[in-house]
Write a protein that holds these residues in place. Structure first.
Motif, PDB file in Angstrom:
ATOM      1  N   GLU A  56      -4.625  -3.342  11.795  1.00 11.90           N
ATOM      2  CA  GLU A  56      -4.202  -2.154  11.041  1.00 11.90           C
ATOM      3  C   GLU A  56      -3.857  -2.478   9.592  1.00 11.90           C
ATOM      4  OE1 GLU A  56      -0.973  -0.637  13.308  1.00 11.90           O
ATOM      5  OE2 GLU A  56      -2.263   0.404  14.771  1.00 11.90           O
ATOM      6  N   HIS A  57      -3.389  -3.694   9.328  1.00 14.11           N
ATOM      7  CA  HIS A  57      -2.953  -4.069   7.980  1.00 14.11           C
ATOM      8  C   HIS A  57      -3.965  -4.955   7.250  1.00 14.11           C
ATOM      9  CE1 HIS A  57       0.848  -2.866   9.922  1.00 14.11           C
ATOM     10  NE2 HIS A  57       1.247  -2.574   8.704  1.00 14.11           N
ATOM     11  N   GLU A  58      -5.131  -5.153   7.853  1.00 15.91           N
ATOM     12  CA  GLU A  58      -6.111  -6.081   7.282  1.00 15.91           C
ATOM     13  C   GLU A  58      -6.526  -5.674   5.864  1.00 15.91           C
ATOM     14  OE1 GLU A  58     -10.252  -8.350   8.590  1.00 15.91           O
ATOM     15  OE2 GLU A  58      -9.352  -6.833   9.895  1.00 15.91           O
ATOM     16  N   GLY A  59      -6.891  -4.406   5.691  1.00 17.42           N
ATOM     17  CA  GLY A  59      -7.337  -3.943   4.380  1.00 17.42           C
ATOM     18  C   GLY A  59      -6.253  -4.090   3.330  1.00 17.42           C
ATOM     19  N   GLU A  60      -5.025  -3.726   3.690  1.00 17.03           N
ATOM     20  CA  GLU A  60      -3.909  -3.795   2.745  1.00 17.03           C
ATOM     21  C   GLU A  60      -3.619  -5.226   2.318  1.00 17.03           C
ATOM     22  OE1 GLU A  60       0.895  -2.690   2.644  1.00 17.03           O
ATOM     23  OE2 GLU A  60      -0.310  -2.274   4.442  1.00 17.03           O
TER      24      GLU A  60
END
Length: 367
Positions: A352-356
């Protein structure tokens, strides 16, 4: 020092490959379909499958997308089962991009890759077969069982240290070398430390994700910001880090474990430290495409990967041979440290936080 991250920005949405196979660079994914239905010849001893699989009733091969290493799985699987296999290989960014581009019309049957957060997200997005349990599930280690998602959409085949601390013995000795992850930010190591780019090298994202999850987003940013202010060198992939370490450009590194042991076994002036707090793990998982037309072969392939004989063959003969197996009854490399301790960023959180997180690293390149 952070110029390599500029390149990483183009690969933000994807995970990436990171071990000896990274030497392939940014070449396009390659395909290696068999020319006939007969098993391929190989000098490698084939492992027996955990469950008997009938030969394919079709001339179409099972298409497996995987990182660009351990291609010995093709002759092993074909010889043991009679199924034909076509491998499409590339670094993690290439394979992830290809899967995304084919979302409406997948050309793959199985994905087998060091990208558990990415594959977890694929499961959440309805791209994977769910609810199927391999026949040898009870032979998974407790560590591996804890990594199986509730929807049973993928299975771990092994885990390796996304990074251990490696130092050049011409620059440091056991007493003066960094021993903990916090040490890498110490002023006495200013300008001497390197690591791989989390947007390009597959193990580098699970490595950084563990810090962001365990310390919180602000804590993770603070830690890596302190490394960057201390002169951190960031390279596209782990072999680039290894070359810089042995060439004297850097004197210590956060380096993927197979790359680290390859250097040491080759007689390079390096030594390896497993931090007591643990080394963040990159987990290799296998998943089946939801609408595959070759479900029987795909399931046989997953069971083959989970078979202890197969995992032992990969440790004895594979390119990615330094890893913690997911099956019981498998002996790890004898020179792998008895102090080896793996810690894992939770797959759903990391996905869920990969892009961020990758965006944050890319932003540091333009500051």
């Amino acid at each position: 020092m952070l110029t390599a991250l500029v390149v990483a920005a183009a690969a933000l949405a994807t995970a990436a490959c990171g071990n000896n196979g990274e030497a392939a660079g940014n070449a396009s994914p390659t395909s290696s379909a068999t020319a006939s239905g007969s098993p391929a010849e190989s000098g490698t001893q084939a492992a027996s499958p955990s469950a008997s699989a009938a030969p394919a009733k079709s001339d179409e091969p099972l298409v497996v997308y995987l990182n660009d290493f351990d291609e010995i799985i093709k002759p092993m699987f074909e010889e043991a089962t009679g199924y034909k296999l076509e491998l499409v290989t590339g670094n993690g960014a290439e394979i992830s991009s290809r899967i995304e581009a084919e979302k409406g019309n997948p050309h793959w049957d199985v994905v087998w890759m060091d990208a558990m957060p990415t594959i977890n997200q694929m499961g959440k997005n309805g791209q994977l077969l769910e609810g199927w349990t391999p026949s040898d599930i009870d032979n998974l280690t407790d560590f591996a069982k804890a990594l199986v998602p509730a929807n049973l959409s993928y299975y771990p085949t092994g885990a390796h240290a996304a990074s251990v601390i490696v130092y050049n013995t011409k620059a440091f000795n056991a007493d003066s070398a960094p021993k903990t992850w916090a040490d890498l930010a110490d002023a006495k190591f200013k300008g001497t430390v390197g690591m791989a780019d989390p947007a390009v090298a597959a193990p580098a994202y699970p490595f950084v994700a563990w810090f962001f999850q365990s310390q919180g987003m602000d804590g993770g940013k603070s830690y890596f910001d302190s490394l960057m202010k201390n002169g951190l060198h960031v390279y596209p992939k782990n072999p680039n880090v290894a070359k810089a370490l042995t060439g004297g450009e850097i004197k210590a590194a956060a380096l993927q474990e197979s790359n680290a042991y390859v250097l040491k076994n080759a007689g390079e002036p390096v030594d390896i430290v497993w931090p007591a707090e643990g080394a963040p793990a990159s987990v290799r998982v296998a998943a089946i495409q939801k609408n595959t037309k070759h479900a029987d072969a795909a399931k046989a392939f997953i069971e083959f990967l989970l078979d202890p004989k197969t995992q032992q063959s990969l440790i004895d003969n594979g390119e990615e041979s330094y890893f913690q197996p997911s099956a019981k009854g498998v002996a790890m490399k004898p020179d792998r440290s008895p102090d080896a301790k793996l810690v894992v960023a939770e797959a759903e959180w990391a996905g869920e936080h990969e892009g961020e997180i990758k965006q944050w690293f890319a932003d540091q390149a333009v500051k």
